[in-house]
Design a protein around this motif. Sequence first.
Motif, PDB file in Angstrom:
ATOM      1  N   MET A  18     -14.891  -5.081   2.587  1.00 37.27           N
ATOM      2  CA  MET A  18     -13.714  -5.745   3.104  1.00 37.27           C
ATOM      3  C   MET A  18     -13.219  -6.822   2.135  1.00 37.27           C
ATOM      4  SD  MET A  18     -12.043  -4.989   5.674  1.00 37.27           S
ATOM      5  CE  MET A  18     -10.751  -5.543   6.682  1.00 37.27           C
ATOM      6  N   ASP A  19     -14.144  -7.453   1.391  1.00 40.52           N
ATOM      7  CA  ASP A  19     -13.749  -8.476   0.431  1.00 40.52           C
ATOM      8  C   ASP A  19     -12.920  -7.894  -0.710  1.00 40.52           C
ATOM      9  OD1 ASP A  19     -14.962 -10.525   1.806  1.00 40.52           O
ATOM     10  OD2 ASP A  19     -16.891 -10.242   0.782  1.00 40.52           O
ATOM     11  N   VAL A  20     -13.225  -6.673  -1.091  1.00 41.82           N
ATOM     12  CA  VAL A  20     -12.465  -6.024  -2.158  1.00 41.82           C
ATOM     13  C   VAL A  20     -11.033  -5.761  -1.692  1.00 41.82           C
ATOM     14  CG1 VAL A  20     -12.300  -3.942  -3.571  1.00 41.82           C
ATOM     15  CG2 VAL A  20     -14.526  -4.994  -3.152  1.00 41.82           C
ATOM     16  N   MET A  21     -10.883  -5.339  -0.440  1.00 44.45           N
ATOM     17  CA  MET A  21      -9.564  -5.076   0.110  1.00 44.45           C
ATOM     18  C   MET A  21      -8.720  -6.354   0.148  1.00 44.45           C
ATOM     19  SD  MET A  21      -8.401  -2.243   0.759  1.00 44.45           S
ATOM     20  CE  MET A  21      -7.194  -1.553   1.817  1.00 44.45           C
ATOM     21  N   ALA A  22      -9.334  -7.466   0.510  1.00 44.68           N
ATOM     22  CA  ALA A  22      -8.620  -8.745   0.559  1.00 44.68           C
ATOM     23  C   ALA A  22      -8.214  -9.188  -0.843  1.00 44.68           C
ATOM     24  CB  ALA A  22      -9.493  -9.798   1.221  1.00 44.68           C
ATOM     25  N   ALA A  23      -9.076  -8.958  -1.821  1.00 45.11           N
ATOM     26  CA  ALA A  23      -8.757  -9.327  -3.195  1.00 45.11           C
ATOM     27  C   ALA A  23      -7.611  -8.475  -3.740  1.00 45.11           C
ATOM     28  CB  ALA A  23      -9.989  -9.174  -4.074  1.00 45.11           C
ATOM     29  N   VAL A  24      -7.618  -7.189  -3.418  1.00 43.73           N
ATOM     30  CA  VAL A  24      -6.542  -6.292  -3.859  1.00 43.73           C
ATOM     31  C   VAL A  24      -5.234  -6.694  -3.205  1.00 43.73           C
ATOM     32  CG1 VAL A  24      -5.699  -3.917  -3.729  1.00 43.73           C
ATOM     33  CG2 VAL A  24      -8.057  -4.364  -4.399  1.00 43.73           C
ATOM     34  N   LEU A  25      -5.268  -6.991  -1.929  1.00 38.94           N
ATOM     35  CA  LEU A  25      -4.062  -7.408  -1.223  1.00 38.94           C
ATOM     36  C   LEU A  25      -3.518  -8.725  -1.784  1.00 38.94           C
ATOM     37  CD1 LEU A  25      -2.076  -6.854   1.044  1.00 38.94           C
ATOM     38  CD2 LEU A  25      -3.587  -8.110   2.571  1.00 38.94           C
ATOM     39  N   ALA A  26      -4.393  -9.668  -2.043  1.00 40.91           N
ATOM     40  CA  ALA A  26      -3.966 -10.953  -2.613  1.00 40.91           C
ATOM     41  C   ALA A  26      -3.380 -10.758  -4.013  1.00 40.91           C
ATOM     42  CB  ALA A  26      -5.149 -11.916  -2.669  1.00 40.91           C
ATOM     43  N   SER A  27      -3.971  -9.862  -4.790  1.00 41.60           N
ATOM     44  CA  SER A  27      -3.446  -9.578  -6.124  1.00 41.60           C
ATOM     45  C   SER A  27      -2.073  -8.943  -6.063  1.00 41.60           C
ATOM     46  CB  SER A  27      -4.392  -8.651  -6.885  1.00 41.60           C
ATOM     47  OG  SER A  27      -5.636  -9.262  -7.060  1.00 41.60           O
ATOM     48  N   LEU A  28      -1.863  -8.033  -5.125  1.00 38.11           N
ATOM     49  CA  LEU A  28      -0.561  -7.388  -4.977  1.00 38.11           C
ATOM     50  C   LEU A  28       0.511  -8.379  -4.529  1.00 38.11           C
ATOM     51  CD1 LEU A  28      -1.500  -3.954  -3.391  1.00 38.11           C
ATOM     52  CD2 LEU A  28      -0.679  -4.403  -5.710  1.00 38.11           C
ATOM     53  N   VAL A  29       0.154  -9.274  -3.626  1.00 34.84           N
ATOM     54  CA  VAL A  29       1.106 -10.294  -3.172  1.00 34.84           C
ATOM     55  C   VAL A  29       1.461 -11.228  -4.330  1.00 34.84           C
ATOM     56  CG1 VAL A  29       1.362 -12.309  -1.679  1.00 34.84           C
ATOM     57  CG2 VAL A  29       0.452 -10.174  -0.752  1.00 34.84           C
ATOM     58  N   ALA A  30       0.461 -11.645  -5.092  1.00 37.95           N
ATOM     59  CA  ALA A  30       0.708 -12.532  -6.234  1.00 37.95           C
ATOM     60  C   ALA A  30       1.573 -11.837  -7.288  1.00 37.95           C
ATOM     61  CB  ALA A  30      -0.614 -12.975  -6.846  1.00 37.95           C
ATOM     62  N   LEU A  31       1.313 -10.577  -7.544  1.00 38.16           N
ATOM     63  CA  LEU A  31       2.109  -9.822  -8.514  1.00 38.16           C
ATOM     64  C   LEU A  31       3.547  -9.664  -8.042  1.00 38.16           C
ATOM     65  CD1 LEU A  31       2.003  -8.287 -11.188  1.00 38.16           C
ATOM     66  CD2 LEU A  31       1.422  -6.245  -9.883  1.00 38.16           C
ATOM     67  N   GLY A  32       3.728  -9.423  -6.762  1.00 30.65           N
ATOM     68  CA  GLY A  32       5.073  -9.305  -6.205  1.00 30.65           C
ATOM     69  C   GLY A  32       5.849 -10.599  -6.304  1.00 30.65           C
ATOM     70  N   LEU A  33       5.190 -11.718  -6.005  1.00 33.23           N
ATOM     71  CA  LEU A  33       5.856 -13.021  -6.120  1.00 33.23           C
ATOM     72  C   LEU A  33       6.201 -13.347  -7.571  1.00 33.23           C
ATOM     73  CD1 LEU A  33       3.832 -15.162  -3.569  1.00 33.23           C
ATOM     74  CD2 LEU A  33       6.203 -14.392  -3.357  1.00 33.23           C
ATOM     75  N   LEU A  34       5.324 -12.996  -8.483  1.00 36.09           N
ATOM     76  CA  LEU A  34       5.582 -13.227  -9.900  1.00 36.09           C
ATOM     77  C   LEU A  34       6.769 -12.391 -10.382  1.00 36.09           C
ATOM     78  CD1 LEU A  34       4.574 -14.678 -12.443  1.00 36.09           C
ATOM     79  CD2 LEU A  34       3.125 -12.705 -12.870  1.00 36.09           C
TER      80      LEU A  34
END
Length: 58
Positions: A1-17
């Motif tokens: 589950m931690d990997v899924m949260a990290a992937v989701l956070a990375s995608l959100v950060a990439l989208g904002l960037l």
Amino acid sequence: MDVMAAVLASLVALGLLAWGGILAWRRLQLCPHCVWIVKRVQHGWLRCPRCHRQYGRK
């Protein structure tokens, strides 16, 4: 589950960037003489801070 949260956070950060980059690019342009990033001209002419030549809107 931690990997899924990290992937989701990375995608959100990439989208904002990417969104911030698109908004910044609308307000910036490249100087046609020295290819320096400068403010976009709304009307008239501005001077490039690097080469001190005037540039207009493309």
